[in-house]
Design a protein around this motif. Structure first.
Motif, mmCIF file in Angstrom:
data_model
loop_
_atom_site.group_PDB
_atom_site.id
_atom_site.type_symbol
_atom_site.label_atom_id
_atom_site.label_comp_id
_atom_site.label_asym_id
_atom_site.label_seq_id
_atom_site.Cartn_x
_atom_site.Cartn_y
_atom_site.Cartn_z
ATOM 1 N N LEU A 65 61.248 -7.527 5.345
ATOM 2 C CA LEU A 65 61.902 -7.259 4.017
ATOM 3 C C LEU A 65 61.085 -7.388 2.721
ATOM 4 C CD1 LEU A 65 65.076 -9.775 4.495
ATOM 5 C CD2 LEU A 65 65.199 -7.154 4.833
ATOM 6 N N GLY A 66 59.946 -8.034 2.988
ATOM 7 C CA GLY A 66 58.922 -8.443 1.860
ATOM 8 C C GLY A 66 57.913 -9.506 2.163
ATOM 9 N N LYS A 67 57.294 -9.747 1.162
ATOM 10 C CA LYS A 67 56.535 -10.763 1.354
ATOM 11 C C LYS A 67 56.574 -11.929 -0.042
ATOM 12 C CE LYS A 67 53.337 -8.360 4.120
ATOM 13 N NZ LYS A 67 51.724 -8.024 4.287
ATOM 14 N N ILE A 68 56.040 -12.997 0.304
ATOM 15 C CA ILE A 68 56.082 -13.937 -0.833
ATOM 16 C C ILE A 68 54.579 -14.310 -0.812
ATOM 17 C CG2 ILE A 68 56.638 -16.180 -1.663
ATOM 18 C CD1 ILE A 68 59.322 -15.971 -0.114
ATOM 19 N N SER A 69 53.799 -14.227 -2.012
ATOM 20 C CA SER A 69 52.544 -14.306 -1.878
ATOM 21 C C SER A 69 51.845 -14.221 -3.316
ATOM 22 C CB SER A 69 51.818 -12.940 -1.265
ATOM 23 O OG SER A 69 52.178 -11.686 -2.038
ATOM 24 N N ILE A 70 50.584 -15.061 -3.262
ATOM 25 C CA ILE A 70 49.481 -14.866 -4.228
ATOM 26 C C ILE A 70 48.740 -13.640 -3.925
ATOM 27 C CG2 ILE A 70 47.584 -15.898 -5.408
ATOM 28 C CD1 ILE A 70 49.046 -18.623 -4.827
ATOM 29 N N GLU A 71 48.262 -13.707 -2.915
ATOM 30 C CA GLU A 71 47.515 -12.348 -2.389
ATOM 31 C C GLU A 71 48.363 -11.712 -1.148
ATOM 32 O OE1 GLU A 71 43.126 -13.992 -3.076
ATOM 33 O OE2 GLU A 71 43.577 -13.651 -1.058
ATOM 34 N N ILE A 265 44.103 14.457 2.829
ATOM 35 C CA ILE A 265 44.528 12.979 2.858
ATOM 36 C C ILE A 265 45.965 12.925 2.738
ATOM 37 C CG2 ILE A 265 44.236 10.660 2.138
ATOM 38 C CD1 ILE A 265 41.637 11.351 1.123
ATOM 39 N N ASP A 266 46.576 12.418 3.792
ATOM 40 C CA ASP A 266 48.385 12.349 3.945
ATOM 41 C C ASP A 266 48.642 10.963 3.672
ATOM 42 O OD1 ASP A 266 50.985 12.875 4.201
ATOM 43 O OD2 ASP A 266 50.816 12.980 6.457
ATOM 44 N N VAL A 267 48.921 10.626 2.567
ATOM 45 C CA VAL A 267 49.299 9.282 1.998
ATOM 46 C C VAL A 267 50.697 9.222 2.103
ATOM 47 C CG1 VAL A 267 48.981 7.405 0.102
ATOM 48 C CG2 VAL A 267 47.203 9.061 0.790
ATOM 49 N N ASP A 268 51.130 7.946 2.604
ATOM 50 C CA ASP A 268 52.554 7.438 2.462
ATOM 51 C C ASP A 268 52.651 6.173 1.537
ATOM 52 O OD1 ASP A 268 55.300 7.037 2.516
ATOM 53 O OD2 ASP A 268 55.153 6.807 4.710
ATOM 54 N N PHE A 269 52.469 6.436 0.122
ATOM 55 C CA PHE A 269 52.163 5.221 -0.563
ATOM 56 C C PHE A 269 53.425 4.419 -0.860
ATOM 57 C CE2 PHE A 269 51.244 3.528 -4.865
ATOM 58 C CZ PHE A 269 50.107 2.733 -4.535
ATOM 59 N N ARG A 270 53.465 3.295 -0.766
ATOM 60 C CA ARG A 270 54.572 2.199 -1.376
ATOM 61 C C ARG A 270 53.886 0.930 -1.589
ATOM 62 N NH1 ARG A 270 58.447 3.105 3.488
ATOM 63 N NH2 ARG A 270 57.784 5.183 3.142
ATOM 64 N N ILE A 271 54.106 0.782 -2.903
ATOM 65 C CA ILE A 271 53.715 -0.387 -3.341
ATOM 66 C C ILE A 271 54.328 -1.799 -2.603
ATOM 67 C CG2 ILE A 271 53.899 -2.148 -5.427
ATOM 68 C CD1 ILE A 271 51.686 -0.371 -5.689
ATOM 69 N N GLU A 272 53.545 -2.792 -2.175
ATOM 70 C CA GLU A 272 54.110 -4.109 -1.777
ATOM 71 C C GLU A 272 53.989 -5.302 -2.771
ATOM 72 O OE1 GLU A 272 52.595 -5.230 2.026
ATOM 73 O OE2 GLU A 272 54.116 -4.189 3.057
ATOM 74 N N ASP A 273 54.982 -5.745 -3.415
ATOM 75 C CA ASP A 273 54.697 -6.813 -4.277
ATOM 76 C C ASP A 273 56.194 -7.380 -4.368
ATOM 77 O OD1 ASP A 273 56.616 -5.319 -6.226
ATOM 78 O OD2 ASP A 273 54.795 -4.731 -7.466
ATOM 79 N N HIS A 274 56.475 -8.589 -5.356
ATOM 80 C CA HIS A 274 57.691 -9.182 -5.129
ATOM 81 C C HIS A 274 58.797 -8.473 -5.988
ATOM 82 C CE1 HIS A 274 56.000 -10.065 -9.268
ATOM 83 N NE2 HIS A 274 57.103 -10.269 -9.618
ATOM 84 N N ASN A 275 58.604 -7.135 -6.473
ATOM 85 C CA ASN A 275 59.430 -6.647 -7.224
ATOM 86 C C ASN A 275 59.997 -5.372 -6.207
ATOM 87 O OD1 ASN A 275 59.555 -7.471 -9.637
ATOM 88 N ND2 ASN A 275 57.666 -6.564 -10.388
ATOM 89 N N SER A 276 59.459 -5.127 -5.099
ATOM 90 C CA SER A 276 59.676 -3.923 -4.209
ATOM 91 C C SER A 276 60.334 -4.296 -2.798
ATOM 92 C CB SER A 276 58.606 -3.084 -4.096
ATOM 93 O OG SER A 276 57.538 -3.817 -3.383
ATOM 94 N N GLY A 277 60.724 -3.758 -2.064
ATOM 95 C CA GLY A 277 61.228 -3.768 -0.926
ATOM 96 C C GLY A 277 62.704 -4.299 -0.969
ATOM 97 N N LEU A 278 63.382 -4.645 0.351
ATOM 98 C CA LEU A 278 64.529 -5.114 0.508
ATOM 99 C C LEU A 278 64.944 -6.379 0.052
ATOM 100 C CD1 LEU A 278 65.916 -3.265 3.778
ATOM 101 C CD2 LEU A 278 66.545 -2.804 1.585
ATOM 102 N N ALA A 279 66.080 -6.820 -0.422
ATOM 103 C CA ALA A 279 66.253 -8.138 -0.237
ATOM 104 C C ALA A 279 65.817 -8.885 -1.572
ATOM 105 C CB ALA A 279 66.515 -9.224 0.679
ATOM 106 N N THR A 280 65.012 -8.257 -2.822
ATOM 107 C CA THR A 280 64.204 -8.991 -3.569
ATOM 108 C C THR A 280 64.748 -10.050 -4.361
ATOM 109 O OG1 THR A 280 65.113 -7.234 -5.263
ATOM 110 C CG2 THR A 280 63.113 -6.908 -4.220
#
Length: 782
Positions: A65-71, A265-280
C-alpha cells in the motif's frame, strides 16, 4: 673527494624525496587509525552500519500500500538482484572488483596520471568498496580555503582507503555490493535499489531488464545529473556508456548491446512518498498511533483527553506499539527506521474502489452543485445565516491554526508581519477536482479557497472479524491531511435512531408495533415551554397509525419521540457504549436527533454488531507485524463483546432493510439498481451541514460522512444537503464496483442468516390482518 661528497648528498636527497611520500602516507595511516585526524568508524559501526529502513504497509492480499519512512529504503538481498545490475555495476564502476582488497592500485595510478600529468578530470579511481565507505561515512564538505579544502580532501581520501580495507575484511564481495546498492540515493525519494526499481520502472530488482539496469547503474555517477526524468538526453548517453562497458568486458554480446542502445528509455515513473499510494490516511493513522507514548497526565490540558489516551494505552495493543515492544537490544522499535512489515486488514481492491467512489461522487456531483449554489451567497462559501463578522472570525481562526502561522509565531515574527505575509500574493499549487492547479494568490485567499471543498470519509469493515477493508479519511491526502475517520467527531443525525429502536426491540417491541404519527412534547428542566421535535416524515401520514418499521424507514421524529418517552435517554447511551461508541453522548430526550459528536470509526463498529448476530467486534487494522528479517513480532486478534441476542440483531437488520426498501435510503435501489439484501440509515444534521449514510450487508458494513470543515458552510435545502444526497451515493458507487469484481467473492446474492427457531412474523400487512381478526395485542414479545 669533493665529487664523492656531492654524490652522497644527491643520494641522500634522492632517497629522502623518494621515501618522504611513503613516510607521509604511513604517518597519515597511523594518525587516522588512532583517530588523531578525526573520528573513524569503529569496528562495531563497520559490522553494523546504520540504515534507515522504511516500514512496508501491506494489504491482506499482499499488495504494498505504501511505506512509512524517513528514507524510502527497503532492504534487498544479493540473491534478489538481477544479474544485469551486478554485471553493469562491476563493468562500469570497478572491473577489477573481485581482484582487489578495497583499493585498486592500477585504477588509482591511472587516475593520478590522468589528473596530475594530463590535467584530465576523470574522478578519483574509487572502487565500489571506497564508494560504499564514502556513503556510509561521508567526507567533511565544510567550506574552507582552497589549501585547507585540499588537505581535508586528502585526509578524507586516506580515511576512505582505510575504511574500504576494513570493509573488505568484514564483508564478502557480494555483501559489499548489496550494501552499496541498498545505500545509494537514486533521487525522487528512491533510496536503495528496490525503491529505485519501483519508482522508475514499477518493478522489482530481480526483474530489471538490461536497459533498466543500465539506467540505474548509470545514475550511480550522479543521480541528479544523470536522471531519466530530469535530463533524459544525458541519461540516454550514460546508459549507452554502461551498456558498451558491459559488452567490452564480455558480460553481454556486442550485437545485443547495439540493439539495446537504439532503444529509448522506457520509464514507468511513480513517486513513492507518504502522500502517494493507496490508503494514505490509514498509513498516517498507523504512524501516529504506533508511536504514541505512555500517557503522562501532566501533558494533558483536559482530563477527558488524558482519560481517552489512558484507555487506549490499556485496551488497544496498537496504541503505543513502538514503545510497548522492545528490540533484542532493549531499545524501542522505530516505525520510520527499523524496516517493519505491517500487515493490514485492508483489501487493496476494495480500497481502490472506495477511493474511486468517493472521488467520483464529490468531483462529478456534489461539489459542482455546491459551486452553483455558493456563488449566490453574500459571503461565499459561507451560508447567509452567518454575518460578515462571524465569517471573518471563522477565517481568522483557521489562519491561526495553519502551519504557516504556527511556524512564523514560533520564529518570533510580529503579528503585523504575519498578517502582511498572509495578504501577500505568492505562487502556489492548489487542489482542484480537475487536477492540481498552479496559481498566484495570497495565503489568506487560499484558506477561503479550500473552505469551498466538501470533505468526505468512508470506512468499510467485515463485521464478522472487525477487519477494516477500506479506509478513506478524506478527498486527497496531499491537500487535506485531516483524517475524518479517527480524528474527527461530527453530529451523526438520524443514524443514531437505530440504537433507540434496538432498545425497543430489547424490551419486547416488534417492527410491526403500531403508533400514532402525532407530535410529542418533552418538559425540559429550566425551560418554560415544552420541547417538541418537528416532523421529518411524510405529512400525509400525520394522525394515522404507523408501524415502528415505517417510523425508522421514514426517519419520522414523531415516532422516535414516542419511543423516547417509553425509555430513558441513558438506556440509548448505555447501549451505544456497549456497541463500541466511546465518545460522550448527552443523555437527554433529544438524543435521537443525533446532536452528539461521534467518530465515523465508532459508528461503523457499532452498526457491525447488527450484521454479526449481536456481537460487537472492534474495528481492526493490523493482523501482524514482522521485523526486517521476517520474524513475527506481534499478532493481533479481534476484540469482541456480545451485546444483543441473535433475534434482536436480526430484527434490527429487518428494520434497516426497510429503510432501503421504501424509506429514506431507497435511492440506493432506485439510482444504483442494488436489489440485494442491504440495510442502511441516512443521517442529516442541523442546517444540512453533515450528511451520513450507514450501510449493512451480510458480509460488509460501511459508513460515509460528507460535510465541510466549518458548520457554517452547507447547502440551503434538505434535498441537496441530506445524507441521501451527500453520502449515500458513495456507498452505491462502491457496491456496484464491488459486485462487478468476481475476484473479491462478495456476492450480490448473499443473505442475512435467519436465527434458528426465529418465528416472528415480519410482514406487517400479515400482522395487521391477524390483529384485525381477534388478535388485539399490538405489543409482541419473543
Amino acid at each position: 673527494m669533493k665529487g664523492d661528497t656531492n654524490n652522497k648528498k644527491y643520494q641522500i636527497w634522492f632517497w629522502a624525496i623518494f621515501i618522504f611520500p611513503f613516510i607521509v602516507v604511513i604517518t597519515l595511516f597511523i594518525l587516522i587509525s588512532k583517530g588523531k585526524l578525526g573520528p573513524m568508524p569503529s569496528f562495531g559501526e563497520l559490522e553494523n552500519p546504520e540504515y534507515y529502513l522504511a516500514a512496508q504497509v501491506l494489504s491482506e492480499d499482499g499488495v504494498l500500500l505504501g511505506k512509512i519512512s524517513i528514507e524510502n529504503r527497503t532492504w534487498t538481498e544479493y540473491k534478489d538482484l538481477s544479474h544485469y545490475v551486478t554485471d553493469a555495476l562491476i563493468s562500469t564502476e570497478d572491473i577489477r572488483y573481485n581482484r582487489h582488497s578495497g583499493i585498486d592500485i592500477r585504477g588509482l595510478g591511472r587516475a593520478v596520471v590522468r589528473t596530475v600529468l594530463l590535467g584530465q578530470s576523470t574522478g578519483g579511481g574509487s572502487t565500489i568498496t571506497q564508494q560504499l565507505a564514502k556513503q556510509l561515512y561521508p567526507r567533511d564538505t565544510a567550506r574552507n580555503s582552497v589549501l585547507m579544502k585540499n588537505i581535508k580532501l586528502s585526509v578524507s581520501k586516506f580515511k576512505e582507503w582505510q575504511t574500504a580495507v576494513k570493509l573488505e575484511r568484514s564483508y564478502t564481495k557480494e555483501e559489499i555490493i548489496t550494501m552499496y546498492l541498498n545505500k545509494f540515493d537514486f533521487s525522487y525519494n528512491a533510496i536503495g535499489i528496490r525503491s529505485a526499481a519501483r519508482v522508475y520502472f514499477n518493478t522489482t530488482p530481480d526483474s530489471l531488464s538490461l536497459q533498466q539496469a543500465a539506467v540505474l547503474v548509470g545514475m550511480l555517477k550522479a543521480s541528479t545529473r544523470y536522471n531519466p526524468i530530469r535530463n533524459y538526453d544525458l541519461m540516454l548517453q550514460r546508459r549507452n556508456v554502461v551498456i558498451s562497458q558491459m559488452a567490452k568486458y564480455g558480460y553481454i554480446n556486442p550485437s545485443l548491446a547495439d540493439s539495446v542502445m537504439k532503444l529509448p528509455i522506457d520509464v514507468d515513473f511513480r513517486i513513492e512518498d507518504h502522500n502517494s499510494g493507496l490508503a494514505t490516511y490509514l498509513r498516517q493513522y498507523l504512524t501516529n498511533i504506533m508511536r504514541k507514548p505512555e500517557p503522562d497526565k501532566n501533558r494533558y490540558v483536559q482530563q477527558t483527553s488524558y482519560d481517552d489516551a489512558l484507555w487506549e494505552w490499556n485496551n488497544n495493543t496498537l496504541y503505543g506499539w513502538c514503545n510497548k515492544n522492545k528490540k533484542p537490544d532493549g531499545t524501542s522499535y522505530d516505525v520510520y527506521r527499523d524496516g517493519l512489515k505491517i500487515y493490514t486488514t485492508i483489501n487493496s481492491r476494495m480500497q481502490k474502489y472506495a477511493e474511486e467512489a468517493l472521488a467520483e461522487h464529490l468531483s462529478k456531483e456534489v461539489q459542482p452543485d455546491f459551486y452553483k449554489r455558493a456563488k449566490w451567497f453574500k459571503n461565499p462559501p459561507y451560508s447567509d445565516d452567518l454575518t460578515r463578522k462571524e465569517v471573518d472570525d471563522l477565517i481568522m481562526t483557521s489562519l491561526k491554526q495553519s502551519d504557516r502561522y504556527y511556524i512564523m509565531r514560533a520564529r518570533g515574527i510580529s503579528e503585523d508581519s504575519i498578517m502582511l505575509a498572509f495578504n501577500t500574493r505568492v505562487k502556489m499549487r492548489v487542489f482542484s477536482w480537475k487536477g492540481d492547479r498552479d496559481t498566484i494568490m495570497t495565503p489568506l485567499d487560499s484558506i477561503r479557497y479550500y473552505k469551498y471543498f466538501i470533505r468526505s470519509a468512508f470506512l468499510v469493515e467485515n463485521p464478522h472479524n472487525g477487519y477494516v477493508q477500506a479506509y478513506v479519511g478524506g478527498p486527497d491526502f496531499r491537500y487535506f491531511k485531516y483524517d475524518a475517520i479517527t480524528q474527527q467527531k461530527k453530529q451523526v443525525g438520524s443514524t443514531i435512531k437505530p440504537f433507540l429502536y434496538t432498545v425497543a426491540m430489547q424490551n419486547g417491541y416488534s417492527p410491526c408495533y403500531e403508533v400514532e404519527d402525532i407530535p410529542r412534547s418533552f418538559d425540559i428542566p429550566g425551560d418554560s415551554v415544552p420541547w417538541s421535535p418537528r416532523s421529518t416524515g411524510p405529512p400525509a401520514f400525520h394522525g394515522k397509525m404507523v408501524t415502528l418499521a415505517w417510523g425508522l424507514a421514514e426517519s419520522e421524529n414523531y415516532i422516535s419521540a414516542w419511543l423516547m418517552k417509553q425509555f430513558k435517554p441513558t438506556a440509548v447511551a448505555d447501549l451505544m457504549h456497549k456497541m463500541g461508541v466511546r465518545s460522550f453522548i448527552d443523555p437527554v430526550p433529544s438524543i435521537f436527533l443525533g446532536t452528539s459528536d461521534i467518530k465515523l470509526e465508532e459508528m461503523v463498529g457499532a452498526y457491525g454488531t447488527f450484521a454479526n448476530k449481536g456481537v460487537y467486534t472492534r474495528p481492526m487494522y493490523i493482523t501482524r507485524i514482522e521485523d526486517k528479517n521476517g520474524n513475527t513480532i506481534s499478532r493481533f486478534t479481534p476484540k469482541i463483546e456480545e451485546v444483543l441476542s441473535e433475534d434482536q440483531a436480526f430484527l434490527m437488520l429487518n428494520l434497516l432493510q426497510g429503510v432501503i426498501r421504501f424509506g429514506t435510503g431507497n435511492k440506493i435501489r432506485r439510482d444504483y439498481n442494488l436489489m440485494n439484501q442491504i440495510g442502511g440509515k441516512t443521517g442529516t444534521t442541523q442546517n444540512h451541514s453533515n450528511g451520513w449514510f450507514m450501510a449493512v450487508t451480510p458480509n460488509l458494513v460501511g459508513g460515509v460522512w460528507s460535510g465541510w470543515e466549518d458548520q457554517g458552510i452547507h447547502f440551503e435545502t434538505l434535498g441537496e444537503g441530506s445524507g441521501a444526497n451527500m453520502a449515500l451515493p458513495i456507498m452505491g458507487i462502491f457496491l456496484k464496483k464491488l459486485y462487478n469484481d468476481p475476484q473479491l467473492g462478495i456476492m450480490e446474492a448473499d443473505e442475512f442468516e435467519r436465527p434458528a427457531n426465529f418465528n416472528m412474523e415480519l410482514d406487517c400487512n400479515k400482522v395487521r390482518n391477524s390483529n384485525s381478526h381477534g388478535g388485539n395485542s399490538r405489543r409482541v414479545r419473543y
